[in-house]
Scaffold this motif. Sequence first.
Motif, PDB file in Angstrom:
ATOM      1  N   TYR A  33      -4.616 -12.968  12.525  1.00  0.00           N
ATOM      2  CA  TYR A  33      -5.596 -13.836  12.945  1.00  0.00           C
ATOM      3  C   TYR A  33      -6.723 -14.054  11.759  1.00  0.00           C
ATOM      4  O   TYR A  33      -6.916 -13.180  10.857  1.00  0.00           O
ATOM      5  CB  TYR A  33      -6.287 -13.014  13.985  1.00  0.00           C
ATOM      6  CG  TYR A  33      -5.177 -12.858  15.259  1.00  0.00           C
ATOM      7  CD1 TYR A  33      -4.358 -11.755  15.185  1.00  0.00           C
ATOM      8  CD2 TYR A  33      -5.299 -13.520  16.316  1.00  0.00           C
ATOM      9  CE1 TYR A  33      -3.641 -11.557  16.021  1.00  0.00           C
ATOM     10  CE2 TYR A  33      -4.135 -13.323  17.194  1.00  0.00           C
ATOM     11  CZ  TYR A  33      -3.528 -12.354  17.042  1.00  0.00           C
ATOM     12  OH  TYR A  33      -2.613 -12.045  18.391  1.00  0.00           O
ATOM     13  N   TYR A  35     -11.129 -14.625  12.018  1.00  0.00           N
ATOM     14  CA  TYR A  35     -12.153 -14.835  12.581  1.00  0.00           C
ATOM     15  C   TYR A  35     -13.157 -15.050  11.978  1.00  0.00           C
ATOM     16  O   TYR A  35     -13.405 -14.626  10.622  1.00  0.00           O
ATOM     17  CB  TYR A  35     -12.680 -13.679  13.510  1.00  0.00           C
ATOM     18  CG  TYR A  35     -11.477 -13.132  14.674  1.00  0.00           C
ATOM     19  CD1 TYR A  35     -10.314 -12.579  14.652  1.00  0.00           C
ATOM     20  CD2 TYR A  35     -12.060 -13.504  16.108  1.00  0.00           C
ATOM     21  CE1 TYR A  35      -9.562 -12.273  15.451  1.00  0.00           C
ATOM     22  CE2 TYR A  35     -11.078 -13.598  16.899  1.00  0.00           C
ATOM     23  CZ  TYR A  35      -9.896 -12.773  16.792  1.00  0.00           C
ATOM     24  OH  TYR A  35      -9.331 -12.335  17.868  1.00  0.00           O
ATOM     25  N   GLN A  37     -17.536 -14.440  11.764  1.00  0.00           N
ATOM     26  CA  GLN A  37     -18.685 -13.674  12.471  1.00  0.00           C
ATOM     27  C   GLN A  37     -20.087 -14.272  12.011  1.00  0.00           C
ATOM     28  O   GLN A  37     -20.182 -14.246  10.638  1.00  0.00           O
ATOM     29  CB  GLN A  37     -18.263 -12.416  12.123  1.00  0.00           C
ATOM     30  CG  GLN A  37     -19.371 -11.470  13.026  1.00  0.00           C
ATOM     31  CD  GLN A  37     -19.246  -9.969  12.837  1.00  0.00           C
ATOM     32  OE1 GLN A  37     -18.798  -9.567  11.577  1.00  0.00           O
ATOM     33  NE2 GLN A  37     -19.293  -9.225  14.003  1.00  0.00           N
ATOM     34  N   GLY A  40     -25.426 -12.754  15.864  1.00  0.00           N
ATOM     35  CA  GLY A  40     -25.661 -13.025  17.322  1.00  0.00           C
ATOM     36  C   GLY A  40     -24.702 -13.800  18.015  1.00  0.00           C
ATOM     37  O   GLY A  40     -24.902 -14.218  19.155  1.00  0.00           O
ATOM     38  N   GLN A  41     -23.547 -14.183  17.325  1.00  0.00           N
ATOM     39  CA  GLN A  41     -22.395 -14.892  18.053  1.00  0.00           C
ATOM     40  C   GLN A  41     -21.170 -14.334  18.297  1.00  0.00           C
ATOM     41  O   GLN A  41     -20.222 -14.894  18.815  1.00  0.00           O
ATOM     42  CB  GLN A  41     -22.173 -16.082  17.101  1.00  0.00           C
ATOM     43  CG  GLN A  41     -23.295 -17.233  16.981  1.00  0.00           C
ATOM     44  CD  GLN A  41     -22.895 -18.493  16.897  1.00  0.00           C
ATOM     45  OE1 GLN A  41     -22.070 -19.208  17.318  1.00  0.00           O
ATOM     46  NE2 GLN A  41     -23.734 -19.170  15.786  1.00  0.00           N
ATOM     47  N   GLY A  42     -21.086 -13.057  17.810  1.00  0.00           N
ATOM     48  CA  GLY A  42     -19.806 -12.535  17.947  1.00  0.00           C
ATOM     49  C   GLY A  42     -18.771 -12.793  17.062  1.00  0.00           C
ATOM     50  O   GLY A  42     -19.188 -13.709  16.208  1.00  0.00           O
ATOM     51  N   LEU A  43     -17.490 -12.650  17.348  1.00  0.00           N
ATOM     52  CA  LEU A  43     -16.356 -13.045  16.511  1.00  0.00           C
ATOM     53  C   LEU A  43     -15.744 -14.608  17.376  1.00  0.00           C
ATOM     54  O   LEU A  43     -15.447 -14.482  18.461  1.00  0.00           O
ATOM     55  CB  LEU A  43     -15.040 -12.113  16.333  1.00  0.00           C
ATOM     56  CG  LEU A  43     -15.445 -10.998  15.473  1.00  0.00           C
ATOM     57  CD1 LEU A  43     -16.837 -10.121  15.493  1.00  0.00           C
ATOM     58  CD2 LEU A  43     -14.196 -10.144  15.470  1.00  0.00           C
ATOM     59  N   ASP A  59     -10.547 -21.442  18.277  1.00  0.00           N
ATOM     60  CA  ASP A  59     -11.757 -22.351  18.761  1.00  0.00           C
ATOM     61  C   ASP A  59     -12.442 -23.016  17.842  1.00  0.00           C
ATOM     62  O   ASP A  59     -12.971 -23.964  18.226  1.00  0.00           O
ATOM     63  CB  ASP A  59     -12.618 -21.150  19.516  1.00  0.00           C
ATOM     64  CG  ASP A  59     -11.880 -20.464  20.802  1.00  0.00           C
ATOM     65  OD1 ASP A  59     -12.134 -19.070  20.747  1.00  0.00           O
ATOM     66  OD2 ASP A  59     -10.990 -21.045  21.343  1.00  0.00           O
ATOM     67  N   PHE A  88     -19.476 -14.560   7.351  1.00  0.00           N
ATOM     68  CA  PHE A  88     -18.502 -13.476   7.172  1.00  0.00           C
ATOM     69  C   PHE A  88     -17.021 -13.591   7.755  1.00  0.00           C
ATOM     70  O   PHE A  88     -17.238 -13.852   9.109  1.00  0.00           O
ATOM     71  CB  PHE A  88     -19.228 -12.177   7.780  1.00  0.00           C
ATOM     72  CG  PHE A  88     -18.549 -10.824   7.407  1.00  0.00           C
ATOM     73  CD1 PHE A  88     -18.312  -9.762   8.468  1.00  0.00           C
ATOM     74  CD2 PHE A  88     -18.416 -10.574   6.015  1.00  0.00           C
ATOM     75  CE1 PHE A  88     -17.736  -8.537   8.052  1.00  0.00           C
ATOM     76  CE2 PHE A  88     -17.748  -9.326   5.859  1.00  0.00           C
ATOM     77  CZ  PHE A  88     -17.391  -8.494   6.597  1.00  0.00           C
ATOM     78  N   LEU A  90     -13.283 -12.636   8.905  1.00  0.00           N
ATOM     79  CA  LEU A  90     -12.580 -11.047   9.106  1.00  0.00           C
ATOM     80  C   LEU A  90     -11.190 -11.730   9.501  1.00  0.00           C
ATOM     81  O   LEU A  90     -10.866 -12.525  10.183  1.00  0.00           O
ATOM     82  CB  LEU A  90     -13.165 -10.661  10.230  1.00  0.00           C
ATOM     83  CG  LEU A  90     -14.383  -9.849  10.150  1.00  0.00           C
ATOM     84  CD1 LEU A  90     -15.113  -9.375  11.345  1.00  0.00           C
ATOM     85  CD2 LEU A  90     -14.216  -8.678   9.280  1.00  0.00           C
ATOM     86  N   LEU A 104      -6.250  -5.575  17.913  1.00  0.00           N
ATOM     87  CA  LEU A 104      -6.285  -5.919  16.766  1.00  0.00           C
ATOM     88  C   LEU A 104      -6.787  -4.902  15.615  1.00  0.00           C
ATOM     89  O   LEU A 104      -7.488  -4.004  16.163  1.00  0.00           O
ATOM     90  CB  LEU A 104      -7.383  -7.113  16.734  1.00  0.00           C
ATOM     91  CG  LEU A 104      -6.836  -8.415  17.383  1.00  0.00           C
ATOM     92  CD1 LEU A 104      -8.156  -9.416  17.288  1.00  0.00           C
ATOM     93  CD2 LEU A 104      -5.728  -8.785  16.682  1.00  0.00           C
ATOM     94  N   PHE A 106      -8.470  -4.671  11.904  1.00  0.00           N
ATOM     95  CA  PHE A 106      -9.312  -5.595  10.874  1.00  0.00           C
ATOM     96  C   PHE A 106      -9.294  -5.409   9.789  1.00  0.00           C
ATOM     97  O   PHE A 106      -8.945  -4.074   9.261  1.00  0.00           O
ATOM     98  CB  PHE A 106     -10.717  -5.916  11.399  1.00  0.00           C
ATOM     99  CG  PHE A 106     -10.555  -6.528  12.845  1.00  0.00           C
ATOM    100  CD1 PHE A 106     -10.832  -5.915  14.220  1.00  0.00           C
ATOM    101  CD2 PHE A 106     -11.001  -7.901  12.711  1.00  0.00           C
ATOM    102  CE1 PHE A 106     -11.101  -6.562  15.184  1.00  0.00           C
ATOM    103  CE2 PHE A 106     -11.238  -8.876  13.847  1.00  0.00           C
ATOM    104  CZ  PHE A 106     -11.164  -8.083  15.042  1.00  0.00           C
TER     105      PHE A 106
END
Lengths: 115, 110
Positions: A33, A35, A37, A40-43, A59, A88, A90, A104, A106
Amino acid sequence: DGGITQSPKYLFRKEGQNVTLSCEQNLNHDAMYWYRQDPGQGLRLIYYSQIVNDFQKGDIAEGYSVSREKKESFPLTVTSAQKNPTAFYLCASRKDSRTGHSPLHFGNGTRLTVT
Amino acid sequence: QKEVEQDPGPLSVPEGAIVSLNCTYSNSAFQYFMWYRQYSRKGPELLMYTYSSGNKEDGRFTAQVDKSSKYISLFIRDSQPSDSATYLCAMSGGYNKLIFGAGTRLAVHP
Protein backbone atom coordinates in the motif's frame (compact mmCIF):
# COMPACT_ATOMS: atom_id res chain seq x y z
CA ASP A 1 15.65 -8.51 10.12
CA GLY A 2 12.45 -8.44 8.08
CA GLY A 3 10.85 -5.15 7.32
CA ILE A 4 9.87 -2.46 4.87
CA THR A 5 12.52 -0.12 3.50
CA GLN A 6 11.59 3.22 2.02
CA SER A 7 14.12 5.41 0.31
CA PRO A 8 15.15 8.11 0.33
CA LYS A 9 14.17 9.45 3.74
CA TYR A 10 14.03 13.04 2.43
CA LEU A 11 13.46 14.11 -1.17
CA PHE A 12 13.46 17.59 -2.67
CA ARG A 13 12.17 18.34 -6.15
CA LYS A 14 11.27 21.30 -8.29
CA GLU A 15 7.70 21.79 -9.37
CA GLY A 16 6.95 20.12 -12.69
CA GLN A 17 9.30 17.18 -12.18
CA ASN A 18 8.21 13.60 -11.72
CA VAL A 19 9.75 11.76 -8.79
CA THR A 20 9.77 8.08 -7.79
CA LEU A 21 9.70 6.85 -4.21
CA SER A 22 11.08 3.41 -3.48
CA CYS A 23 9.48 0.75 -1.28
CA GLU A 24 10.94 -2.72 -0.72
CA GLN A 25 9.74 -5.40 1.70
CA ASN A 26 11.31 -8.72 2.70
CA LEU A 27 8.36 -9.93 4.76
CA ASN A 28 6.99 -12.07 1.94
CA HIS A 29 3.74 -10.12 2.19
CA ASP A 30 1.23 -10.31 -0.63
CA ALA A 31 -0.34 -6.87 -0.42
CA MET A 32 1.36 -3.49 -0.50
CA TYR A 33 0.00 0.00 0.00
CA TRP A 34 0.92 3.64 -0.39
CA TYR A 35 -0.46 6.26 1.98
CA ARG A 36 -0.06 9.98 2.18
CA GLN A 37 0.03 11.69 5.59
CA ASP A 38 -0.70 15.39 6.02
CA PRO A 39 -0.98 17.21 9.36
CA GLY A 40 -4.42 16.84 10.90
CA GLN A 41 -5.72 14.57 8.12
CA GLY A 42 -4.53 11.13 9.07
CA LEU A 43 -3.51 8.58 6.47
CA ARG A 44 -5.08 8.63 3.03
CA LEU A 45 -4.78 5.69 0.66
CA ILE A 46 -3.18 6.42 -2.72
CA TYR A 47 -2.79 3.00 -4.37
CA TYR A 48 -2.66 -0.62 -3.30
CA SER A 49 -1.66 -3.91 -4.83
CA GLN A 50 -2.87 -7.33 -3.72
CA ILE A 51 -0.77 -9.34 -6.15
CA VAL A 52 2.11 -8.92 -8.58
CA ASN A 53 1.20 -7.11 -11.81
CA ASP A 54 -2.08 -5.84 -10.38
CA PHE A 55 -2.96 -2.67 -8.47
CA GLN A 56 -5.99 -0.53 -7.65
CA LYS A 57 -6.60 3.14 -7.05
CA GLY A 58 -7.19 4.31 -3.52
CA ASP A 59 -9.00 7.44 -2.40
CA ILE A 60 -6.53 10.00 -3.77
CA ALA A 61 -4.85 8.37 -6.81
CA GLU A 62 -4.92 11.41 -9.11
CA GLY A 63 -1.41 12.58 -9.99
CA TYR A 64 0.22 9.34 -8.84
CA SER A 65 1.24 6.10 -10.55
CA VAL A 66 2.57 2.76 -9.33
CA SER A 67 3.91 -0.54 -10.61
CA ARG A 68 4.17 -4.00 -9.05
CA GLU A 69 6.56 -6.03 -11.16
CA LYS A 70 7.99 -7.95 -8.21
CA LYS A 71 6.34 -9.14 -4.99
CA GLU A 72 8.82 -7.29 -2.82
CA SER A 73 8.77 -3.93 -4.62
CA PHE A 74 6.05 -1.28 -5.03
CA PRO A 75 7.46 2.06 -6.25
CA LEU A 76 5.32 5.20 -6.30
CA THR A 77 5.76 7.95 -8.89
CA VAL A 78 4.53 11.41 -8.00
CA THR A 79 3.84 13.13 -11.29
CA SER A 80 3.72 16.80 -12.16
CA ALA A 81 -0.08 16.46 -12.31
CA GLN A 82 -0.28 16.09 -8.52
CA LYS A 83 -1.28 19.58 -7.35
CA ASN A 84 -0.04 19.40 -3.75
CA PRO A 85 2.75 16.80 -3.69
CA THR A 86 4.57 18.00 -0.56
CA ALA A 87 3.75 15.42 2.12
CA PHE A 88 4.99 12.45 4.13
CA TYR A 89 4.56 9.23 2.11
CA LEU A 90 4.21 5.88 3.84
CA CYS A 91 4.49 2.44 2.29
CA ALA A 92 2.86 -0.51 4.04
CA SER A 93 2.36 -4.21 3.51
CA ARG A 94 0.11 -6.96 4.77
CA LYS A 95 0.46 -10.72 4.56
CA ASP A 96 -3.12 -11.62 3.68
CA SER A 97 -4.33 -9.66 0.68
CA ARG A 98 -7.84 -11.13 0.62
CA THR A 99 -9.30 -9.62 3.78
CA GLY A 100 -8.73 -6.88 6.31
CA HIS A 101 -7.94 -9.35 9.07
CA SER A 102 -4.20 -8.91 9.19
CA PRO A 103 -2.76 -5.57 10.33
CA LEU A 104 -0.60 -3.32 8.20
CA HIS A 105 3.15 -3.00 8.72
CA PHE A 106 4.70 0.31 7.75
CA GLY A 107 8.02 1.60 6.50
CA ASN A 108 9.58 4.73 7.98
CA GLY A 109 8.36 7.02 5.25
CA THR A 110 9.72 9.47 2.70
CA ARG A 111 9.31 13.18 3.28
CA LEU A 112 8.83 14.82 -0.15
CA THR A 113 9.18 18.57 -0.53
CA VAL A 114 8.34 20.20 -3.85
CA THR A 115 9.19 23.85 -4.40
CA GLN B 1 -18.96 13.33 8.86
CA LYS B 2 -15.75 11.28 8.90
CA GLU B 3 -16.05 7.52 9.34
CA VAL B 4 -13.56 7.66 12.22
CA GLU B 5 -13.22 10.61 14.60
CA GLN B 6 -10.18 11.10 16.80
CA ASP B 7 -9.31 14.13 18.90
CA PRO B 8 -5.95 15.44 17.60
CA GLY B 9 -4.87 16.79 20.99
CA PRO B 10 -2.20 17.60 21.93
CA LEU B 11 -2.60 15.78 25.21
CA SER B 12 0.00 16.62 27.84
CA VAL B 13 0.34 14.52 31.00
CA PRO B 14 2.92 14.09 33.78
CA GLU B 15 5.05 10.97 33.94
CA GLY B 16 3.23 8.14 35.72
CA ALA B 17 -0.27 9.27 34.75
CA ILE B 18 -2.88 7.02 33.20
CA VAL B 19 -3.59 8.11 29.64
CA SER B 20 -6.87 7.52 27.84
CA LEU B 21 -7.02 7.84 24.05
CA ASN B 22 -10.27 7.41 22.18
CA CYS B 23 -11.87 7.07 18.77
CA THR B 24 -15.49 6.99 17.67
CA TYR B 25 -16.75 5.57 14.43
CA SER B 26 -19.94 5.45 12.42
CA ASN B 27 -19.73 2.20 10.42
CA SER B 28 -21.27 -0.69 12.36
CA ALA B 29 -19.57 -3.16 9.98
CA PHE B 30 -16.15 -2.52 11.54
CA GLN B 31 -14.91 -5.60 13.38
CA TYR B 32 -11.12 -5.29 13.48
CA PHE B 33 -9.57 -2.50 15.53
CA MET B 34 -5.96 -1.43 15.76
CA TRP B 35 -3.86 1.14 17.56
CA TYR B 36 -0.61 2.38 16.05
CA ARG B 37 2.09 4.50 17.67
CA GLN B 38 4.02 6.93 15.48
CA TYR B 39 7.15 8.73 16.61
CA SER B 40 8.13 11.94 14.84
CA ARG B 41 9.43 11.36 11.30
CA LYS B 42 8.89 7.60 11.58
CA GLY B 43 6.31 5.17 10.27
CA PRO B 44 3.44 3.93 12.46
CA GLU B 45 4.12 0.76 14.46
CA LEU B 46 1.38 -1.62 15.52
CA LEU B 47 0.61 -1.51 19.26
CA MET B 48 -2.64 -3.37 19.68
CA TYR B 49 -4.92 -5.45 17.46
CA THR B 50 -8.38 -6.55 18.60
CA TYR B 51 -11.36 -8.25 17.07
CA SER B 52 -14.96 -7.32 17.94
CA SER B 53 -15.84 -6.08 21.44
CA GLY B 54 -13.96 -6.51 24.68
CA ASN B 55 -10.61 -5.75 26.26
CA LYS B 56 -7.07 -6.71 25.40
CA GLU B 57 -4.08 -6.07 27.62
CA ASP B 58 -0.38 -6.00 26.73
CA GLY B 59 1.95 -4.77 29.42
CA ARG B 60 1.07 -1.15 30.25
CA PHE B 61 -1.37 -0.93 27.32
CA THR B 62 -5.05 -1.88 27.33
CA ALA B 63 -7.34 -1.65 24.32
CA GLN B 64 -11.10 -1.56 24.75
CA VAL B 65 -13.78 -1.88 22.11
CA ASP B 66 -17.44 -1.03 22.72
CA LYS B 67 -19.27 -1.86 19.50
CA SER B 68 -22.66 -0.89 20.91
CA SER B 69 -21.41 2.67 21.40
CA LYS B 70 -19.05 2.58 18.38
CA TYR B 71 -16.22 3.67 20.66
CA ILE B 72 -12.69 2.36 21.13
CA SER B 73 -10.10 3.31 23.70
CA LEU B 74 -6.42 2.82 24.42
CA PHE B 75 -5.24 3.14 28.02
CA ILE B 76 -1.60 3.61 28.94
CA ARG B 77 -0.70 2.96 32.57
CA ASP B 78 2.34 4.47 34.29
CA SER B 79 3.05 6.65 31.26
CA GLN B 80 6.68 7.36 30.42
CA PRO B 81 8.35 10.15 28.43
CA SER B 82 9.15 7.49 25.81
CA ASP B 83 5.39 7.14 25.23
CA SER B 84 5.36 10.66 23.74
CA ALA B 85 4.18 10.10 20.18
CA THR B 86 1.13 10.31 17.94
CA TYR B 87 -1.38 7.49 18.43
CA LEU B 88 -3.50 6.43 15.46
CA CYS B 89 -6.59 4.29 15.65
CA ALA B 90 -7.52 2.18 12.63
CA MET B 91 -10.38 -0.15 11.84
CA SER B 92 -11.69 -2.47 9.19
CA GLY B 93 -14.84 -4.38 8.33
CA GLY B 94 -12.94 -7.44 7.14
CA TYR B 95 -12.67 -6.22 3.57
CA ASN B 96 -9.43 -4.81 2.29
CA LYS B 97 -9.62 -1.20 3.38
CA LEU B 98 -8.35 0.14 6.71
CA ILE B 99 -9.79 3.44 7.90
CA PHE B 100 -7.52 5.59 10.06
CA GLY B 101 -8.24 8.28 12.59
CA ALA B 102 -6.30 11.53 12.29
CA GLY B 103 -4.13 10.68 15.31
CA THR B 104 -3.76 12.10 18.83
CA ARG B 105 -0.47 13.72 19.83
CA LEU B 106 0.59 12.73 23.33
CA ALA B 107 3.34 14.40 25.36
CA VAL B 108 4.45 12.83 28.65
CA HIS B 109 6.62 15.21 30.64
CA PRO B 110 9.02 14.18 33.42
